[in-house]
Motif scaffolding. Structure first.
Motif, short mmCIF file in Angstrom:
data_model
loop_
_atom_site.label_atom_id
_atom_site.label_comp_id
_atom_site.label_asym_id
_atom_site.label_seq_id
_atom_site.Cartn_x
_atom_site.Cartn_y
_atom_site.Cartn_z
N SER A 11 -56.86 -0.14 22.15
CA SER A 11 -55.49 -0.61 22.34
C SER A 11 -54.98 -1.13 21.00
N LYS A 12 -53.68 -1.31 20.88
CA LYS A 12 -53.11 -1.84 19.63
C LYS A 12 -53.72 -3.20 19.29
N GLU A 13 -53.89 -4.04 20.30
CA GLU A 13 -54.44 -5.39 20.07
C GLU A 13 -55.89 -5.31 19.59
N GLU A 14 -56.70 -4.48 20.27
CA GLU A 14 -58.10 -4.36 19.88
C GLU A 14 -58.22 -3.69 18.51
N GLY A 15 -57.36 -2.71 18.23
CA GLY A 15 -57.36 -2.06 16.92
C GLY A 15 -57.05 -3.05 15.82
N LYS A 16 -56.04 -3.89 16.04
CA LYS A 16 -55.67 -4.91 15.04
C LYS A 16 -56.83 -5.87 14.83
N GLU A 17 -57.48 -6.26 15.93
CA GLU A 17 -58.63 -7.18 15.84
C GLU A 17 -59.75 -6.57 15.00
N LEU A 22 -62.60 -5.98 9.61
CA LEU A 22 -62.93 -5.30 8.35
C LEU A 22 -62.30 -6.03 7.16
N LYS A 23 -61.04 -6.43 7.31
CA LYS A 23 -60.34 -7.12 6.21
C LYS A 23 -61.05 -8.41 5.80
N SER A 24 -61.74 -9.03 6.73
CA SER A 24 -62.40 -10.31 6.44
C SER A 24 -63.74 -10.11 5.72
N ARG A 25 -64.12 -8.86 5.48
CA ARG A 25 -65.39 -8.57 4.84
C ARG A 25 -65.23 -7.56 3.71
N LEU A 93 -70.11 -2.68 14.67
CA LEU A 93 -69.52 -3.99 14.40
C LEU A 93 -70.07 -5.08 15.31
N ASP A 94 -70.68 -4.68 16.44
CA ASP A 94 -71.17 -5.65 17.41
C ASP A 94 -72.58 -6.13 17.10
#
Length: 128
Positions: A11-17, A22-25, A93-94
């Motif tokens: 979903s858009k929300e899960e994709g953004k999350e 990724l951006k935080s690493r 990622l999990d």
């Protein structure tokens, strides 16, 4: 034997999350899974330098899919490099630590391909 795995669109929300994750690493924060260098050769001929260069170009991500894995999900991030050339980066990622496990170039029209993946997933949802 038919492959039962199917790409599940986020979903858009899960994709953004997941993009925010990724951006935080930095790419170097990810452990390289042995699958990437199977038997001392790169499985899909994408050099690590190209992957590192592309990784932080988050504005190039045009699709994110997940598949069930042993521990959570496998996530595939599709980076559009040219009109008909994309680079798919795959992560666990999990897991802790999160792992990078695969990369490959795809030379297809992604508008059509993304549409087909979503349709396939929707059909499977209706039939379950």
């Amino acid at each position: 034997m038919e492959n039962k795995e199917i790409d599940i669109p986020l979903s858009k929300e899960e994709g953004k999350e997941k993009i925010d994750f990724l951006k935080s690493r930095k790419f170097s924060d990810f452990k390289i899974h042995p699958y990437y260098n199977r038997d001392s050769y790169i499985k899909h001929a994408v050099e690590l330098e190209i992957i590192k260069d592309t990784y932080s170009k988050f504005d190039k991500i045009i699709g994110i899919f997940k598949r069930p894995a042993k521990h959570g999900f496998k996530y595939s991030f599709i980076y559009q490099l040219e009109e008909s050339k994309s680079l798919v980066l795959c992560f666990y990622l999990d897991e802790s630590p999160p792992k990078f496990f695969n990369a490959y170039f795809d030379y297809t029209n992604y508008d059509k391909k993304l549409k087909k993946k979503v349709q396939k997933w929707m059909k499977r949802q209706i039939n379950n």
